[in-house]
Design a protein around this motif. Structure first.
Motif, PDB file in Angstrom:
ATOM      1  N   LEU A  18     -18.538  31.988  31.638  1.00 17.13           N
ATOM      2  CA  LEU A  18     -18.416  31.559  30.359  1.00 17.13           C
ATOM      3  C   LEU A  18     -17.384  30.286  30.316  1.00 17.13           C
ATOM      4  N   LEU A  19     -16.390  30.534  30.942  1.00 19.40           N
ATOM      5  CA  LEU A  19     -15.272  29.558  30.896  1.00 19.40           C
ATOM      6  C   LEU A  19     -15.541  28.311  31.787  1.00 19.40           C
ATOM      7  N   GLY A  20     -16.653  28.711  32.871  1.00 20.44           N
ATOM      8  CA  GLY A  20     -17.098  27.549  33.887  1.00 20.44           C
ATOM      9  C   GLY A  20     -18.048  26.821  33.191  1.00 20.44           C
ATOM     10  N   MET A  21     -18.658  27.129  31.953  1.00 12.78           N
ATOM     11  CA  MET A  21     -19.641  26.399  31.233  1.00 12.78           C
ATOM     12  C   MET A  21     -18.760  25.264  30.358  1.00 12.78           C
ATOM     13  N   ILE A  22     -17.621  25.087  30.178  1.00 14.01           N
ATOM     14  CA  ILE A  22     -16.893  24.353  29.345  1.00 14.01           C
ATOM     15  C   ILE A  22     -16.721  23.300  30.111  1.00 14.01           C
ATOM     16  N   PRO A  23     -17.052  22.049  29.712  1.00 12.13           N
ATOM     17  CA  PRO A  23     -16.582  20.652  30.107  1.00 12.13           C
ATOM     18  C   PRO A  23     -14.840  20.487  30.293  1.00 12.13           C
ATOM     19  N   TYR A  24     -14.335  20.080  31.369  1.00 12.92           N
ATOM     20  CA  TYR A  24     -12.921  19.900  31.507  1.00 12.92           C
ATOM     21  C   TYR A  24     -12.327  21.337  32.155  1.00 12.92           C
ATOM     22  N   VAL A  25     -12.799  22.262  31.959  1.00 13.00           N
ATOM     23  CA  VAL A  25     -12.394  23.852  32.610  1.00 13.00           C
ATOM     24  C   VAL A  25     -13.164  23.763  33.811  1.00 13.00           C
ATOM     25  N   GLU A  26     -14.589  23.748  33.537  1.00 12.73           N
ATOM     26  CA  GLU A  26     -15.771  23.878  34.677  1.00 12.73           C
ATOM     27  C   GLU A  26     -15.305  25.050  35.870  1.00 12.73           C
ATOM     28  N   GLY A  27     -16.023  25.120  36.977  1.00 10.59           N
ATOM     29  CA  GLY A  27     -15.914  26.027  37.839  1.00 10.59           C
ATOM     30  C   GLY A  27     -14.587  26.249  38.323  1.00 10.59           C
ATOM     31  N   GLU A  28     -13.994  25.117  38.641  1.00  9.01           N
ATOM     32  CA  GLU A  28     -12.798  25.378  39.628  1.00  9.01           C
ATOM     33  C   GLU A  28     -11.523  25.663  38.504  1.00  9.01           C
ATOM     34  N   GLY A  29     -11.422  25.308  37.106  1.00 10.27           N
ATOM     35  CA  GLY A  29     -10.597  25.878  36.229  1.00 10.27           C
ATOM     36  C   GLY A  29     -10.923  27.323  35.964  1.00 10.27           C
ATOM     37  N   SER A  30     -12.055  27.685  35.692  1.00 16.46           N
ATOM     38  CA  SER A  30     -12.272  29.176  35.337  1.00 16.46           C
ATOM     39  C   SER A  30     -11.927  30.158  36.747  1.00 16.46           C
ATOM     40  N   ALA A  31     -12.314  29.643  37.562  1.00 14.47           N
ATOM     41  CA  ALA A  31     -11.827  30.568  38.978  1.00 14.47           C
ATOM     42  C   ALA A  31     -10.426  30.596  38.968  1.00 14.47           C
ATOM     43  N   ALA A  32      -9.514  29.514  38.724  1.00 13.50           N
ATOM     44  CA  ALA A  32      -8.289  29.651  38.858  1.00 13.50           C
ATOM     45  C   ALA A  32      -7.749  30.488  37.842  1.00 13.50           C
ATOM     46  N   ILE A  33      -8.187  30.323  36.740  1.00 13.26           N
ATOM     47  CA  ILE A  33      -8.001  31.005  35.435  1.00 13.26           C
ATOM     48  C   ILE A  33      -7.967  32.742  35.847  1.00 13.26           C
ATOM     49  N   GLY A  34      -9.226  32.971  36.291  1.00 16.13           N
ATOM     50  CA  GLY A  34      -9.522  34.228  36.630  1.00 16.13           C
ATOM     51  C   GLY A  34      -8.834  34.734  37.694  1.00 16.13           C
ATOM     52  N   ILE A  35      -8.488  33.934  38.799  1.00 18.05           N
ATOM     53  CA  ILE A  35      -7.512  34.620  39.778  1.00 18.05           C
ATOM     54  C   ILE A  35      -6.050  34.746  39.168  1.00 18.05           C
ATOM     55  N   LEU A  36      -5.546  33.775  38.490  1.00 19.96           N
ATOM     56  CA  LEU A  36      -4.419  34.181  37.681  1.00 19.96           C
ATOM     57  C   LEU A  36      -4.548  35.286  36.909  1.00 19.96           C
ATOM     58  N   GLY A  37      -5.523  35.797  36.305  1.00 17.09           N
ATOM     59  CA  GLY A  37      -5.787  36.840  35.604  1.00 17.09           C
ATOM     60  C   GLY A  37      -5.754  37.949  36.198  1.00 17.09           C
ATOM     61  N   GLY A  38      -5.966  38.012  37.307  1.00 12.79           N
ATOM     62  CA  GLY A  38      -5.991  39.203  38.602  1.00 12.79           C
ATOM     63  C   GLY A  38      -7.334  39.542  38.859  1.00 12.79           C
ATOM     64  N   ILE A  39      -8.431  38.853  38.574  1.00 11.80           N
ATOM     65  CA  ILE A  39      -9.726  38.839  39.342  1.00 11.80           C
ATOM     66  C   ILE A  39      -9.796  38.725  40.629  1.00 11.80           C
ATOM     67  N   HIS A  40     -10.558  39.551  41.416  1.00 12.29           N
ATOM     68  CA  HIS A  40     -10.634  39.143  42.873  1.00 12.29           C
ATOM     69  C   HIS A  40     -11.203  37.628  43.117  1.00 12.29           C
ATOM     70  N   PRO A  41     -10.426  37.110  43.924  1.00  9.98           N
ATOM     71  CA  PRO A  41     -10.708  35.485  44.126  1.00  9.98           C
ATOM     72  C   PRO A  41     -12.109  35.195  44.251  1.00  9.98           C
ATOM     73  N   VAL A  42     -12.816  35.987  45.468  1.00 13.76           N
ATOM     74  CA  VAL A  42     -14.244  35.738  45.656  1.00 13.76           C
ATOM     75  C   VAL A  42     -15.078  36.055  44.037  1.00 13.76           C
ATOM     76  N   VAL A  43     -14.793  36.741  43.631  1.00  9.45           N
ATOM     77  CA  VAL A  43     -15.789  37.095  42.248  1.00  9.45           C
ATOM     78  C   VAL A  43     -15.268  36.087  41.316  1.00  9.45           C
ATOM     79  N   ALA A  44     -14.113  35.557  41.122  1.00  8.73           N
ATOM     80  CA  ALA A  44     -13.751  34.694  40.186  1.00  8.73           C
ATOM     81  C   ALA A  44     -14.363  33.264  40.639  1.00  8.73           C
ATOM     82  N   ALA A  45     -14.384  33.214  41.876  1.00  9.19           N
ATOM     83  CA  ALA A  45     -15.165  31.716  42.265  1.00  9.19           C
ATOM     84  C   ALA A  45     -16.318  31.693  42.204  1.00  9.19           C
ATOM     85  N   LEU A  46     -17.100  32.926  42.637  1.00  5.67           N
ATOM     86  CA  LEU A  46     -18.562  32.653  42.570  1.00  5.67           C
ATOM     87  C   LEU A  46     -19.014  32.789  40.947  1.00  5.67           C
TER      88      LEU A  46
END
Length: 194
Positions: free
Chosen positions: A26-54
């Motif tokens: 859902l964060l990846g759908m937001i312009p300016y956050v996008e996939g890269e921002g949401s993946a980084a947020i997910g990784i910093l939040g403790g989500i597995h990096p591959v899961v966050a990136a996908l």
């Protein structure tokens, strides 16, 4: 060393596991956050990096596909309407009475004007890149100018085929999300934030 994101990580840990990637998508759908921002947020939040990136890729790509499909339909409608007007105009004077409606523009604030100016600058830069590098190159470097959703809308409005836009925006989303996710993982590992 404890993580400066400990409170955020605790919040993410309290979410059911199936909702964590959904939040990143859902964060990846937001312009300016996008996939890269949401993946980084997910990784910093403790989500597995591959899961966050996908999840970030999926959310960003889904929003781009929706923008492309909607933008394509709008463009087809506008082109058809213009063609019909041209056909009517070329047949000679018409006898139908037309009325015009004057609409007042809302007053723009300084913030609106500044935001529009930045977007216009981004669109001009994107147009130059499109001419110079084509859709593949412009798609890959476009995140420096505009979010992927706006880039995709611009390409479709410019007449680029929707399949081509989706393909190259997808490549760009995967590339940039993977790079930023790797960087975020490197930062987490470097500082020992778990």
């Amino acid at each position: 060393m404890s993580s400066p994101y400990e409170g955020f990580q605790t919040f993410v840990d309290q979410l059911p596991e199936f909702l964590q990637p959904l939040l990143v998508a859902l964060l990846g759908m937001i312009p300016y956050v996008e996939g890269e921002g949401s993946a980084a947020i997910g990784i910093l939040g403790g989500i597995h990096p591959v899961v966050a990136a996908l999840a970030g890729i999926a959310g960003n790509l889904l929003s781009v596909v929706l923008v492309v499909l909607l933008g394509s339909r709008v463009r087809e409608s506008v082109v058809a309407r213009r063609a019909a007007k041209t056909a009517v105009a070329s047949t000679g004077p018409h006898t139908t009475k037309t009325s015009t409606m004057v609409m007042e523009r809302p007053t723009a604030t300084d913030a609106d004007t500044e935001r529009d100016s930045r977007r216009a600058k981004g669109r001009r830069r994107l147009q130059r890149w499109l001419v110079r590098f084509g859709v593949p190159g412009a798609s890959i470097i476009a995140p420096f100018a505009l979010p992927t959703q706006l880039t995709a809308a611009f390409f479709v409005a410019s007449g680029v085929k929707k399949g081509w836009v989706i393909l190259w925006q997808g490549v760009a989303i995967v590339l940039w999300t993977a790079l930023v996710a790797a960087a975020a993982l490197g930062v987490v590992n470097l500082f020992g934030w778990q």
